[in-house]
Scaffold this motif. Structure first.
Motif, PDB file in Angstrom:
ATOM      1  N   TYR A 166       0.872  -1.251   0.097  1.00 42.43           N
ATOM      2  CA  TYR A 166       0.122   0.090  -0.046  1.00 42.43           C
ATOM      3  C   TYR A 166       1.018   1.152  -0.158  1.00 42.43           C
ATOM      4  CZ  TYR A 166      -3.599  -3.374   0.917  1.00 42.43           C
ATOM      5  OH  TYR A 166      -4.561  -4.363   0.739  1.00 42.43           O
ATOM      6  N   LEU A 167       2.036   1.102   0.692  1.00 42.18           N
ATOM      7  CA  LEU A 167       2.808   2.307   0.625  1.00 42.18           C
ATOM      8  C   LEU A 167       3.464   2.459  -0.818  1.00 42.18           C
ATOM      9  CD1 LEU A 167       5.266   1.935   3.860  1.00 42.18           C
ATOM     10  CD2 LEU A 167       3.537   3.805   3.415  1.00 42.18           C
ATOM     11  N   GLN A 168       3.698   1.553  -1.489  1.00 45.65           N
ATOM     12  CA  GLN A 168       4.214   1.477  -2.896  1.00 45.65           C
ATOM     13  C   GLN A 168       2.922   2.063  -3.683  1.00 45.65           C
ATOM     14  OE1 GLN A 168       5.694  -2.827  -3.002  1.00 45.65           O
ATOM     15  NE2 GLN A 168       7.081  -1.666  -4.981  1.00 45.65           N
ATOM     16  N   LYS A 169       1.929   1.586  -3.780  1.00 45.53           N
ATOM     17  CA  LYS A 169       0.786   2.017  -4.550  1.00 45.53           C
ATOM     18  C   LYS A 169       0.368   3.505  -4.392  1.00 45.53           C
ATOM     19  CE  LYS A 169      -1.209  -2.641  -5.566  1.00 45.53           C
ATOM     20  NZ  LYS A 169      -2.287  -3.453  -5.456  1.00 45.53           N
ATOM     21  N   GLY A 170       0.597   3.896  -3.188  1.00 46.03           N
ATOM     22  CA  GLY A 170       0.120   5.334  -2.912  1.00 46.03           C
ATOM     23  C   GLY A 170       1.194   6.277  -3.119  1.00 46.03           C
ATOM     24  N   GLY A 171       2.421   5.484  -3.451  1.00 41.97           N
ATOM     25  CA  GLY A 171       3.452   6.539  -3.785  1.00 41.97           C
ATOM     26  C   GLY A 171       4.089   7.270  -2.561  1.00 41.97           C
ATOM     27  N   ARG A 172       3.951   6.662  -1.286  1.00 46.58           N
ATOM     28  CA  ARG A 172       4.568   6.916  -0.168  1.00 46.58           C
ATOM     29  C   ARG A 172       5.823   6.172   0.369  1.00 46.58           C
ATOM     30  NH1 ARG A 172       0.698   9.681  -1.636  1.00 46.58           N
ATOM     31  NH2 ARG A 172      -0.579  11.387  -0.110  1.00 46.58           N
ATOM     32  N   THR A 271      -1.249   2.563   4.075  1.00 47.47           N
ATOM     33  CA  THR A 271      -0.469   1.572   5.177  1.00 47.47           C
ATOM     34  C   THR A 271      -0.997   0.070   4.898  1.00 47.47           C
ATOM     35  OG1 THR A 271      -1.725   1.868   7.093  1.00 47.47           O
ATOM     36  CG2 THR A 271       0.234   3.117   6.840  1.00 47.47           C
ATOM     37  N   GLY A 272      -2.495   0.090   4.668  1.00 51.12           N
ATOM     38  CA  GLY A 272      -3.206  -1.339   4.787  1.00 51.12           C
ATOM     39  C   GLY A 272      -3.312  -1.716   5.990  1.00 51.12           C
ATOM     40  N   PRO A 273      -4.343  -2.684   6.189  1.00 56.99           N
ATOM     41  CA  PRO A 273      -4.558  -3.226   7.579  1.00 56.99           C
ATOM     42  C   PRO A 273      -3.426  -3.784   8.079  1.00 56.99           C
ATOM     43  CG  PRO A 273      -5.291  -4.664   5.565  1.00 56.99           C
ATOM     44  CD  PRO A 273      -4.935  -3.456   5.010  1.00 56.99           C
ATOM     45  N   GLY A 274      -3.503  -4.024   9.441  1.00 55.96           N
ATOM     46  CA  GLY A 274      -1.953  -4.615  10.230  1.00 55.96           C
ATOM     47  C   GLY A 274      -1.076  -3.724  10.485  1.00 55.96           C
ATOM     48  N   LEU A 275      -1.222  -2.390  10.290  1.00 57.91           N
ATOM     49  CA  LEU A 275      -0.302  -1.466  10.718  1.00 57.91           C
ATOM     50  C   LEU A 275      -0.481  -1.514  12.217  1.00 57.91           C
ATOM     51  CD1 LEU A 275       0.995   1.891   9.871  1.00 57.91           C
ATOM     52  CD2 LEU A 275      -0.300   1.922  11.926  1.00 57.91           C
TER      53      LEU A 275
END
Length: 284
Positions: A166-172, A271-275
């Protein structure tokens, strides 16, 4: 408390809602955008809502627009305040700081200071909590602003994610290495550097060791300090987060305050779930 000064924090700073209500902290919400509609962070969408739609649907997020920021300033002015301390998540991760600063520059009727926390989530929120404490102490506006700027790097967050997807896909992704080798099950512990950009603090094999390493990092950051605030925040990992708070309380018993909660829906997007994150603010 100085009735002329008010604190404004963006929703990505994750200041606990009950704290906001008790101390009249205003919130400037980020936006969560799905193809079918736009949601207002923490207002008409929850972290659980975002997680429930993952991984099939990953929305986009956006910073508050100029009109929303001005409307927030209008509300603050109408409430009788004269000076505003606006606390935002890192300029290295979001355009919110620059947008609020730009709107503040041309706004009449309020003296507005905008703090770039160089942090995100509860580590940014702890700085808003500190701002309230300084206002309550009776300090003058300029002294509060200077103190907050001086103390930016006394705040830190260490967080674990279940996946870097999710960090990758969000460009973060920042300075975090995207490929860790799934066969090795290396879990990165992520924080913000001095530019307020994500970077890898440490890597551990497996989540359990990674969470244990996070505790070590928090203890190291506290150093010889005898006065600090602690916080644990999560996204769909409540049991792990509660266990983390218990261990943190044993490891660092001198916390003047402890905060526990979920991260904002807008942050869950990236971050997605599990952060699971641990924040610390050193106060001495």
């Amino acid at each position: 408390m100085n009735k002329k000064i008010v604190i404004l924090a963006d929703s990505g700073s994750d200041v606990p809602q009950d704290f906001c209500e008790a101390h009249d902290v205003f919130t400037l919400p980020l936006k969560v955008i799905y193809p079918d509609r736009e949601y207002t962070d923490k207002v008409d969408i929850t972290s659980e809502d975002v997680i429930a739609r993952m991984p099939q649907e990953i929305p986009k997020t956006s910073l508050p627009d100029g009109a929303s920021i001005v409307a927030c300033f209008d509300e603050i002015k109408a409430a009788g305040y004269e000076q505003v301390i606006a606390v935002t998540i890192s300029s290295g991760l979001s355009g919110t700081f620059n947008m609020v600063r730009m709107m503040a520059k041309d706004y009449d009727g309020l003296e507005i200071f905008v703090l770039d926390t160089k942090n995100i989530g509860i580590a940014s929120g702890l700085q808003a909590i500190r701002a309230v404490e300084l206002v309550d102490s009776g300090l003058e506006f300029a002294a509060i602003c200077q103190t907050l700027e001086n103390e930016v790097f006394k705040n830190k967050v260490f967080f674990n994610v279940a996946t870097l997807e999710y960090l990758q896909k969000g460009g973060r992704i920042g300075l975090v290495t995207a490929i860790f080798g799934t066969a090795l099950k290396l879990n990165p512990i992520i924080s913000c550097n001095e530019e307020g950009v994500y970077y890898t603090v440490a890597k551990s094999r497996g989540r359990k060791k990674s969470l244990a390493k996070s505790l070590e990092l928090v203890k190291d950051f506290a150093g010889s300090s005898k006065k600090y605030r602690l916080a644990v925040a999560h996204a769909g990992a409540k049991e792990e987060a509660q266990a983390m708070m218990e261990r943190l309380t044993t490891l660092l018993p001198n916390a003047v305050e402890r905060y526990f909660g979920e991260i904002s829906p807008a942050l869950v997007v990236h971050t997605g779930p599990g952060l699971l994150g641990v924040g610390i603010q050193v106060l001495d």
